[in-house]
Motif scaffolding. Structure first.
Motif, short mmCIF file in Angstrom:
data_model
loop_
_atom_site.label_atom_id
_atom_site.label_comp_id
_atom_site.label_asym_id
_atom_site.label_seq_id
_atom_site.Cartn_x
_atom_site.Cartn_y
_atom_site.Cartn_z
N HIS A 244 0.84 -0.98 -0.05
CA HIS A 244 0.20 0.07 -0.01
C HIS A 244 0.95 1.26 -0.04
O HIS A 244 0.53 2.11 -0.67
N HIS B 110 -5.94 -9.56 -1.96
CA HIS B 110 -6.53 -8.73 -0.94
C HIS B 110 -7.37 -7.68 -1.76
O HIS B 110 -6.92 -6.62 -2.63
N ALA B 111 -8.43 -7.90 -1.69
CA ALA B 111 -9.41 -7.31 -2.88
C ALA B 111 -9.40 -5.77 -2.53
O ALA B 111 -9.71 -5.12 -3.48
N ASP B 112 -9.27 -5.28 -1.41
CA ASP B 112 -9.02 -3.70 -1.11
C ASP B 112 -7.97 -3.16 -2.03
O ASP B 112 -8.12 -2.17 -2.62
N LEU B 113 -6.87 -3.62 -1.85
CA LEU B 113 -5.58 -3.26 -2.55
C LEU B 113 -6.12 -3.24 -4.13
O LEU B 113 -5.62 -2.38 -4.84
N LYS B 114 -6.36 -4.34 -4.61
CA LYS B 114 -6.87 -4.47 -5.78
C LYS B 114 -7.55 -3.39 -6.46
O LYS B 114 -7.39 -2.74 -7.52
N LYS B 115 -8.71 -3.26 -5.79
CA LYS B 115 -9.72 -2.34 -6.04
C LYS B 115 -9.12 -0.87 -6.03
O LYS B 115 -9.32 -0.15 -6.90
N GLN B 116 -8.38 -0.32 -5.02
CA GLN B 116 -7.88 0.75 -4.94
C GLN B 116 -6.90 1.26 -5.80
O GLN B 116 -6.93 2.59 -6.44
N TYR B 117 -6.13 0.25 -6.37
CA TYR B 117 -5.05 0.68 -7.19
C TYR B 117 -5.14 -0.01 -8.76
O TYR B 117 -4.13 -0.03 -9.32
N GLU B 118 -6.15 -0.50 -8.85
CA GLU B 118 -6.43 -1.16 -10.40
C GLU B 118 -6.20 -0.02 -11.36
O GLU B 118 -5.78 -0.25 -12.54
N ASN C 47 -15.09 -16.60 4.22
CA ASN C 47 -15.11 -15.16 4.00
C ASN C 47 -13.90 -14.99 2.85
O ASN C 47 -13.54 -13.74 2.42
N GLN D 25 -11.20 -14.88 0.02
CA GLN D 25 -11.28 -14.77 -1.28
C GLN D 25 -10.32 -15.69 -2.37
O GLN D 25 -8.94 -15.68 -1.99
#
Length: 546
Positions: free
Chosen positions: A68, A116-124, A292, A294
């Motif tokens: 991050h 880590h879906a949150d990282l993937k989404k934030q920096y896509e 839960n 992924q």
């Protein structure tokens, strides 16, 4: 050294933008772009670059906080850390370890974004997973294929070179001792130096001089030659060949696996061995967490791994290591022997991950080279690594995983393979290898099998419960018995009764409970206590069936 031995240091650096800039923009960039003034400066630059790339690689392992920070820096000031890593991987002038550590860092970044879906989404927008897949396919895989390479003829030549240098250095050392003794004798008596030298030469001639094992010739010495320096360079040549191979195998192993770190880091709470309610609640919590999670979707990248030929190169290294060298390894070659065994262990771990996760590799195997042959090759490796705990655990672990996750192998296991597994259970020096053997027997005997096989396996399992010195092995064997004889569809109740398994469990449970603890860590102790509780319940279950 601090980073590799202190998680606190890693956490502090990962949360500090200044520390990250020091590593990436500072050391990593400066040491890779500066022009050294001389050879010493060049060596210092390479050492700095190697150490920095290793630290970055180590810190990125399962570290979303660091990723991050890296991506946030990139987003804010254009510090394209990814491009720097790619450039170093592609730089053929860089040391091999630098290129491989940077390749490993790229793989770690890819896996962190996948998991880590949150990282993937934030920096896509700035770093997509698909773009990273292309980078790994075009840049990382060719480097791994380049360094996953072992040739017995080259290994033998490097070993022979070390042996020659070692013999010459030893001869030089002995000559120096003889000269020193002569000087001492001259001081102590009036005997002339020429007479002493003649007598010393006669004594030396009576001793058989060492010969090179390959050329069968005596080592030749040249006036003024520093044989110790020659030996140092020979050792460096060996290390420069084998160390990149070991690192490439580690990176390839990581590439060919799913991220199961979350399973390894579960916080198991200690409970009393009879605290059934607490144990059941913990199991529910763990199952809820796993539900839960992924899963990774890496099938496309794995197809690239197969198509580039990396799995076959790993298998080629194993086959090369199984061939006898054209030079004998003596006790003086302890470093060489340790390196070769370590490479074999890393190959086992890597080929195990490949066989489990890369389903397209099996389709590529042709000409009778099926998965069972890969498994048999690993079985042959066990004879070489038995005295080396880590390698033995890695190879036997790969064999276990293949049987567990590739159930089509079970039908191909015959008497020879069964004998190998039973011998591992009874005779392997490594406790973890014996645990893996018990797990393999579980896989075999929870699928359809004959009563004769069941009876033979049961005898060996009982013997391990009663005689194995490792409580962890006994715990795994107890689990095997419960899995095998708790499966009503395939188990042989007659064998269970004929061999008095219930009585064995009743007699061994108190001793097993008393052995829990000691040197076991918290995780092992928790698992063993859970096993003890399950055995108690299993005994009650079987008693109700009588």
């Amino acid at each position: 050294a601090l980073v590799e031995h202190s998680s606190d240091i890693v956490d502090r650096i990962s949360s500090s933008a200044d520390a990250i800039n020091c590593l990436t923009t500072g050391y990593l960039e400066a040491s890779s772009t500066c022009t050294p003034a001389n050879d010493d400066a060049d060596a210092a630059r390479n050492n700095c670059l190697t150490a920095t790339s290793r630290v970055v690689h180590t810190m990125l392992d399962n570290n979303p906080i660091l990723l991050h920070q890296l991506l946030a820096n990139y987003q804010s000031n254009g510090n394209d850390f990814i491009k720097k890593l790619v450039a170093l991987v592609e730089n053929g002038v860089c040391p091999a370890k630098v290129r491989l550590h940077c390749a490993g860092s790229l793989i770690s970044i890819y896996q962190l974004l996948q998991f880590h879906a949150d990282l993937k989404k934030q920096y896509e927008a700035i770093l997509s997973v698909s773009d990273l897949e292309k980078v790994i396919a075009s840049t990382v895989l060719p480097i791994l294929c380049q360094y996953v390479d072992y040739r017995p003829d080259i290994a033998a030549a490097l070993i022979s070179r070390m042996q020659e240098a070692q013999t010459a250095a030893l001869s030089e050392e002995n000559d120096a001792k003889v000269e020193a003794e002569i000087q001492e004798m001259i001081k102590g008596k009036n005997e002339s130096a020429r007479a002493i030298a003649r007598r010393q030469k006669e004594m030396k001639d009576n001793v058989k001089e060492p010969t090179d094992e390959v050329t069968k010739t005596k080592p030749t010495a040249k006036y003024g030659t520093d044989f110790q320096q020659i030996l140092t360079k020979a050792i460096e040549a060996w290390e420069n060949a084998v160390h990149p191979l070991k690192l490439a195998l580690e990176v390839a192993t990581n590439l060919c696996t799913y991220d199961d770190q979350h399973q390894q880091n579960e916080d198991y709470t200690m409970w009393e061995s009879d605290d059934e309610e607490n144990m059941e609640q913990l199991a529910k919590d763990i199952n809820a967490k796993e539900a839960n999670l992924q899963p990774l979707q890496a099938a496309a990248l794995f197809d690239h791994v197969v198509s580039c030929g990396l799995p076959e190169r790993v298998r080629g290294v194993i086959q090369g290591l199984m061939q006898p060298l054209s030079v004998d390894l003596t006790d003086d070659n302890e470093v060489v022997q340790r390196d070769l065994i370590e490479v074999l262990g890393k190959c086992g771990a890597c080929i195990g991950n490949i066989a489990i996760n890369l389903s397209s590799w099996e389709k590529q195997l042709q000409g009778g080279n099926h998965l069972i042959e890969v498994w048999r090759t690993l079985g042959q490796c066990m004879s070489k690594v038995d005295l080396h705990g880590e390698a033995s655990a890695e190879v036997s672990g790969a064999m276990t995983a293949m049987l567990r996750y590739r159930t089509e192998l079970l039908g191909a296991v015959g008497q020879d393979e069964l004998t190998l597994i039973l011998n591992l259970l009874q005779k392997a020096n490594c406790a973890e290898a014996r645990q893996n053997a018990a797990s393999m027997l579980t896989s075999l005997c929870t699928s359809p099998h004959s009563k004769e096989v069941d009876s033979l396996v049961c005898q060996h399992l009982i013997s391990s419960i009663q005689n194995d010195p490792s409580v962890n092995v006994v715990g795994e064997v107890l689990c095997a018995i419960m899995d095998i004889y708790g499966n009503e569809e395939v188990c042989f109740g007659s064998v269970f009764n004929e061999q008095n398994v219930l009585q064995v469990l009743q007699a061994s449970l108190p001793t097993f409970r008393n052995r829990i603890g000691g040197d076991a860590n918290a995780f092992d102790a928790a698992v063993l206590k859970e096993t003890a509780l399950n055995v108690k319940r299993f005994i009650k279950y079987k008693q109700q069936q009588e």
